[in-house]
Design a protein around this motif. Sequence first.
Motif, PDB file in Angstrom:
ATOM      1  N   LYS A 129       1.144  -1.520  -0.079  1.00  0.00           N
ATOM      2  CA  LYS A 129      -0.085   0.153   0.122  1.00  0.00           C
ATOM      3  C   LYS A 129       0.614   1.096   0.100  1.00  0.00           C
ATOM      4  N   GLY A 130       0.778   2.151  -0.511  1.00  0.00           N
ATOM      5  CA  GLY A 130       1.621   3.215  -0.867  1.00  0.00           C
ATOM      6  C   GLY A 130       2.460   3.539  -2.087  1.00  0.00           C
ATOM      7  N   ASP A 131       2.610   2.382  -2.982  1.00  0.00           N
ATOM      8  CA  ASP A 131       3.406   2.474  -3.904  1.00  0.00           C
ATOM      9  C   ASP A 131       2.987   2.800  -4.731  1.00  0.00           C
ATOM     10  N   GLU A 132       3.383   2.663  -6.391  1.00  0.00           N
ATOM     11  CA  GLU A 132       2.749   2.933  -7.400  1.00  0.00           C
ATOM     12  C   GLU A 132       2.719   1.260  -8.732  1.00  0.00           C
ATOM     13  N   GLN A 133       3.382   0.766  -8.584  1.00  0.00           N
ATOM     14  CA  GLN A 133       3.840  -0.031  -9.528  1.00  0.00           C
ATOM     15  C   GLN A 133       4.029  -0.963  -8.878  1.00  0.00           C
ATOM     16  N   PHE A 134       3.080  -2.622  -9.595  1.00  0.00           N
ATOM     17  CA  PHE A 134       2.655  -4.115  -9.279  1.00  0.00           C
ATOM     18  C   PHE A 134       3.621  -4.664  -9.364  1.00  0.00           C
ATOM     19  N   THR A 135       4.086  -5.621  -8.286  1.00  0.00           N
ATOM     20  CA  THR A 135       5.348  -6.783  -9.063  1.00  0.00           C
ATOM     21  C   THR A 135       4.407  -7.752  -9.341  1.00  0.00           C
ATOM     22  N   ILE A 136       4.385  -7.932 -10.589  1.00  0.00           N
ATOM     23  CA  ILE A 136       4.324  -9.429 -10.790  1.00  0.00           C
ATOM     24  C   ILE A 136       4.980 -10.637 -11.275  1.00  0.00           C
ATOM     25  N   LEU A 137       3.521 -11.536 -10.259  1.00  0.00           N
ATOM     26  CA  LEU A 137       4.613 -13.222 -10.098  1.00  0.00           C
ATOM     27  C   LEU A 137       4.266 -13.856 -11.070  1.00  0.00           C
ATOM     28  N   PRO A 138       4.858 -14.884 -10.877  1.00  0.00           N
ATOM     29  CA  PRO A 138       4.760 -15.648 -12.214  1.00  0.00           C
ATOM     30  C   PRO A 138       4.196 -16.454 -12.444  1.00  0.00           C
ATOM     31  N   ASN A 139       3.486 -17.283 -13.276  1.00  0.00           N
ATOM     32  CA  ASN A 139       1.888 -17.771 -13.358  1.00  0.00           C
ATOM     33  C   ASN A 139       2.477 -19.227 -12.997  1.00  0.00           C
ATOM     34  N   PRO A 140       1.936 -20.741 -13.181  1.00  0.00           N
ATOM     35  CA  PRO A 140       2.526 -22.089 -12.480  1.00  0.00           C
ATOM     36  C   PRO A 140       2.467 -22.159 -14.635  1.00  0.00           C
ATOM     37  N   SER A 141       3.533 -23.484 -14.389  1.00  0.00           N
ATOM     38  CA  SER A 141       3.966 -23.721 -15.963  1.00  0.00           C
ATOM     39  C   SER A 141       2.305 -24.035 -16.421  1.00  0.00           C
ATOM     40  N   CYS A 142       2.350 -23.751 -17.412  1.00  0.00           N
ATOM     41  CA  CYS A 142       1.783 -23.604 -18.617  1.00  0.00           C
ATOM     42  C   CYS A 142      -0.246 -23.630 -18.244  1.00  0.00           C
TER      43      CYS A 142
END
Length: 306
Positions: A25-38
């Motif tokens: 909260k308070g940050d502007e940018q989201f960190t993208i999480l890796p998706n599961p394989s396939c």
Amino acid sequence: MSLISMLKNAYHGAFISYKVGIRCKGDEQFTILPNPSCEWCADPFVFEHDGKTYIFAEAYNPFRGRGNIKYCVFDDVINCKDIKWHTIIDEPYHLSYPFIWKDKSGVHIAPESCGINDIHRYDCVNFPDKWEKKAVLLEGKRYADSTFTFDTEGNLQYCFTHEVTGPMRGNLFRYNFRNDGIIDKGTEEFISDNPMICRPGGHFFKRDGKFFRVAQDGFKDYGERLIFLNVESLQPYREAVAGEINYKQHPYVENCIGMHTYNTTDKFEVVDFRIKKLSYLRLVCNLVRLCWIIVKKLVKILLGRR
């Protein structure tokens, strides 16, 4: 549905996937999480339990053409590339939108299962890995993205659910919960059919003394943006648009064309980003499934002539 329509859906479906983003909260940018394989993940719900942060989400598997429910543990942004997703609920039908909550009796999840026309509850037996299907809360319509509110003592109060009536169209209804935790079907109350706000997009939340409902805008396209509505009164129900989150505010997310789920805790915010990029794997999977559907229909026709 005609063969041409099924071919179009198979082709267009090969372009669409999702990615989960999280930020403090308070940050502007989201960190993208890796998706599961396939697989790809959408409909994220962030949940704090015993000092740890968990993210529960739909994980769509293109080989099977349906979603299951997975979770991951989020420690910090630095180690997010090492995140692993774990399957907890898997059924022979599509599951998504794992609405999760905790009350006096434990931790529960009510995922979307509109393909079988009901809302059912899973109770946690051993957090976070073991869950058991315990009760059907409501049945009879294609209920999507069901979202609950709670009274001041933490008891289930209202169910807000989207009845799917067509592509990007539907009705938002509200129901009361009975004392036994089952939804009272006789209390159905129409709220809205406005495609900009009639489909829920996450938990209700409080901020600066106000109570907000999250909606996903489906007016032009499915899940184009997220709209926040200030709930001015629960009885009678009254709300007003208060703000939005738009994917255009996050140009660092490549090939993004929408957002359709938002959830928050005291520490974090999570969203999903809709991605448009051709995947040959998804295209092949879609065409194989389509061929299998056609084969099954032909077999039925041939058997019916005997």
